[in-house]
Design an enzyme around this catalytic site. Structure first.
Site, short mmCIF file in Angstrom:
data_model
loop_
_atom_site.label_atom_id
_atom_site.label_comp_id
_atom_site.label_asym_id
_atom_site.label_seq_id
_atom_site.Cartn_x
_atom_site.Cartn_y
_atom_site.Cartn_z
N LYS A 188 0.84 -1.20 0.00
CA LYS A 188 0.00 0.00 0.00
C LYS A 188 0.88 1.26 0.00
CE LYS A 188 -1.78 2.88 2.80
NZ LYS A 188 -1.86 4.05 1.92
N GLY A 241 7.12 5.23 7.70
CA GLY A 241 6.25 6.40 7.84
C GLY A 241 6.56 7.12 9.13
N SER A 242 5.59 7.85 9.63
CA SER A 242 5.83 8.67 10.82
C SER A 242 5.89 7.80 12.07
CB SER A 242 4.70 9.69 10.96
OG SER A 242 3.47 9.01 11.11
N THR A 243 6.58 8.30 13.08
CA THR A 243 6.70 7.57 14.34
C THR A 243 5.31 7.41 14.98
OG1 THR A 243 8.99 8.18 14.70
CG2 THR A 243 7.71 7.70 16.67
N LEU A 244 4.47 8.43 14.85
CA LEU A 244 3.14 8.37 15.47
C LEU A 244 2.31 7.22 14.88
CD1 LEU A 244 1.05 9.77 17.33
CD2 LEU A 244 0.26 11.02 15.30
N VAL A 245 2.18 7.19 13.55
CA VAL A 245 1.38 6.13 12.92
C VAL A 245 2.07 4.77 13.10
CG1 VAL A 245 0.39 5.30 10.74
CG2 VAL A 245 0.34 7.74 11.27
N GLY A 246 3.40 4.78 13.06
CA GLY A 246 4.17 3.55 13.25
C GLY A 246 3.91 2.91 14.61
N GLU A 263 10.45 1.63 9.92
CA GLU A 263 11.39 2.71 9.58
C GLU A 263 10.64 4.01 9.80
OE1 GLU A 263 14.45 2.17 8.96
OE2 GLU A 263 14.38 0.02 8.63
N CYS A 297 13.51 11.25 6.04
CA CYS A 297 13.70 10.76 7.41
C CYS A 297 15.13 11.02 7.85
CB CYS A 297 13.39 9.27 7.45
SG CYS A 297 14.29 8.34 6.21
N GLU A 394 10.73 16.39 14.65
CA GLU A 394 10.95 16.26 13.22
C GLU A 394 10.06 17.25 12.47
OE1 GLU A 394 9.32 12.80 11.14
OE2 GLU A 394 11.29 12.52 10.22
#
Ligand code: NAD
Length: 501
Positions: A188, A241-246, A263, A297, A394
């Site tokens: 995706k 992707g972002s740390t939040l969504v990760g 990552e 990143c 970031e």
């Protein structure tokens, strides 16, 4: 900073992308579509099927069947390697088309897109070599009656979720290695930059990949991504992707105990000692923050400069940053293009305003560029202190923070003072200084007297909240495997139950 006028091709036709499920191209079950406008030109460049949960279910099922009953996991490494090489060649034969679509959807300079597509093809070639080298281990030291063999088994179905900043490069950091191991996948891409991943689907089919081995879903993360993260038939999640969504994805995937490879974000320091090669360091700082408009990143978004040279060094960076060519990403010579999304554009401007309010000084830029599209001036912020958000969060934009230090100990402490640990650089002509600092900085990659170089052979990934696991390097395919132990007994076995004497 120089800017150039936008160029609009009157004969341009948007790219139309569908879903790839079980080897067939199809529309979304509910018929929805997503339109993508170029962030640099504001015309429609792509129209994609908007997959929903039911499409995602079908894609996971196709990948599951292809894994459980299809030929791919059982093919020889040499056969898989041949197909991966054919994909690499297919990428190179369509590189201009891929690069143009990448630039139109992402806003990055065309020459840069082209270099990334060529770099991605190299990753497919590298993964092809690993497909033939994946092997386990054997133990002939367990005694005369025992032989131990450790097999590497493909882990199964892998969900691959990618972001919008390097769409083609990042899918190529994951997919060929999962395929080399014998896995099947559902991919995706980010909804705003789906085009080149869809084109990759065409290349995969032309290369002879069996149906169901790679399924591609275009659609929103909170709908399609959610299924890929939670589905019990998925064995592993590979997410960038972002740390939040990760973090949310890791928590949700834990309900079915999936293996994860993450990552995530970074706040990467370049540490500049007063005995550095001045020209090289100034150039690398400017490149490190303005490449890809700072949407990396790995961006060198903060520099830590030894106090003895700090003012003079910051002035040299500002001077060089003024000369960067910002403009239409389709024009040759452009070095910095557009910010990829309106949301990111607003986020960056909000960070700049926050830094001003916190008392930092905008030494260069700090505003949107007055032209159509989402362009932000190359920005350098001085008088930054470690407690400010601009020093530790970031930003993901062309915004450099300048901090200072006195000693190696200070520099290391400052480098390690954020929640991230993706990458860093150390600049000094004294190699002892470089290695002392590099060994103590907690980051997955530390460049010494260079920045933002990458090679397929070298592992990539982050410490702390920058991620889990490593991509690339010779163990990249192993990440997509389970190990299985075979213990073999030779000759007569000594019984546990012994009749009473
Ligand atoms: P994002 O986290 O918003 O989205 C990444 C992907 O996750 C997209 O495909 C998105 O659709 C999907 N997604 C969103 N919500 C989801 C959900 N609820 N469930 C499952 N999937 C979901 O990140 P982004 O804005 O696309 O990318 C920028 C971020 O990516 C930055 O933080 C950057 O540092 C990071 N990044 C990291 C690396 C690395 O290798 N460490 C590389 C590139 C980008």
């Amino acid at each position: 900073m120089t800017t150039q006028a936008s160029q609009v091709d009157p004969n341009f036709k948007p790219f139309h992308g569908r879903l790839l499920i079980n080897g067939d191209w199809c529309g979304a079950e509910k018929g929805g579509t997503i339109e993508r406008r170029s962030p640099a030109h504001n015309y429609v460049v792509g129209v994609y099927a908007e997959a929903t949960e039911s499409d995602a279910e079908r894609a996971v099922k196709a990948a599951r069947v292809a894994f459980d009953s299809g030929p791919w996991p059982h093919m020889s490494g040499s056969e898989r390697s041949r197909i991966l090489r054919a994909v690499a060649d297919g990428i190179l034969s369509r590189k201009d088309e891929l690069a143009r679509l990448e630039t139109l959807e992402n806003g990055k300079p065309l020459a840069q897109s082209l270099a990334e597509i060529e770099g991605a093809a190299d990753l497919w070639h590298y993964a092809a070599t690993l497909a033939r080298n994946l092997h386990g281990d054997s133990y002939n030291t367990l005694g005369a009656d025992t032989l131990g063999v450790v097999l590497r088994d493909p882990i199964g179905v892998v969900s691959i979720i990618t972001p919008w900043n390097f769409p083609f490069l990042i899918v190529s950091q994951k997919l060929p290695f999962a395929l080399a191991a014998g896995c099947t996948t559902v991919v995706k891409p980010a909804e705003v930059t789906s085009g080149t991943t869809v084109l990759l689907g065409e290349i995969l089919i032309a290369a002879g990949l069996p149906p169901g081995v790679v399924n591609i879903l275009t659609g929103p993360g909170r709908v399609v991504g959610e299924v890929l993260v939670t589905h019990p038939d998925v064995d592993m999640l590979s997410f960038t992707g972002s740390t939040l969504v990760g973090k949310q994805a890791v928590a949700k995937s834990a309900q079915t105990l999936k293996k994860v490879s993450m990552e995530l974000g970074g706040k990467n320091p370049q540490v500049i000692f007063d005995d550095c090669d001045w020209e090289a360091a100034v150039d690398a700082v400017v490149y490190g923050i303005f490449f890809n408009a700072g949407q990396c990143c790995n961006s060198g978004s903060r520099i830590l400069v030894q106090d003895t040279i700090a003012d003079k060094f910051a002035a040299a960076v500002v001077n060089k940053a003024k000369q960067v060519h910002l403009g239409d990403p389709l024009l040759p010579g452009t070095q910095v293009g557009a910010i990829t999304t309106e949301k990111q554009f607003e986020t960056i401007l909000a960070y700049i305003e926050g830094a001003k309010r916190a008392g930092a000084t905008i030494a260069l830029g700090g505003a949107r560029v007055s032209r159509a599209g989402y362009f932000i001036e190359p920005t350098v912020i001085t008088n930054v202190t470690p407690n400010m958000a601009i020093a530790s969060e970031e930003v993901f934009g062309p915004v450099l923070s300048v901090l200072t230090f006195k000693t190696v100990d200070d520099a290391v402490a400052l480098a390690n003072s954020t929640l991230y640990g993706l990458s860093a650089a150390v600049w000094s002509s004294n190699f002892s200084t470089c290695l002392t600092a590099a060994r103590r900085i907690r980051a997955g990659t530390v460049w010494i007297n260079t920045f933002l170089e990458g090679h397929a052979e070298l592992p990539f990934g982050g410490y702390r909240e920058s991620g889990l696991g490593r991509e690339l390097g010779r163990f990249a395919t192993e990440d997509y495997t389970e190990s299985k132990t075979l213990q073999m007994h030779l000759g007569a076995r000594t019984n546990w139950y012994l009749p009473k004497p």
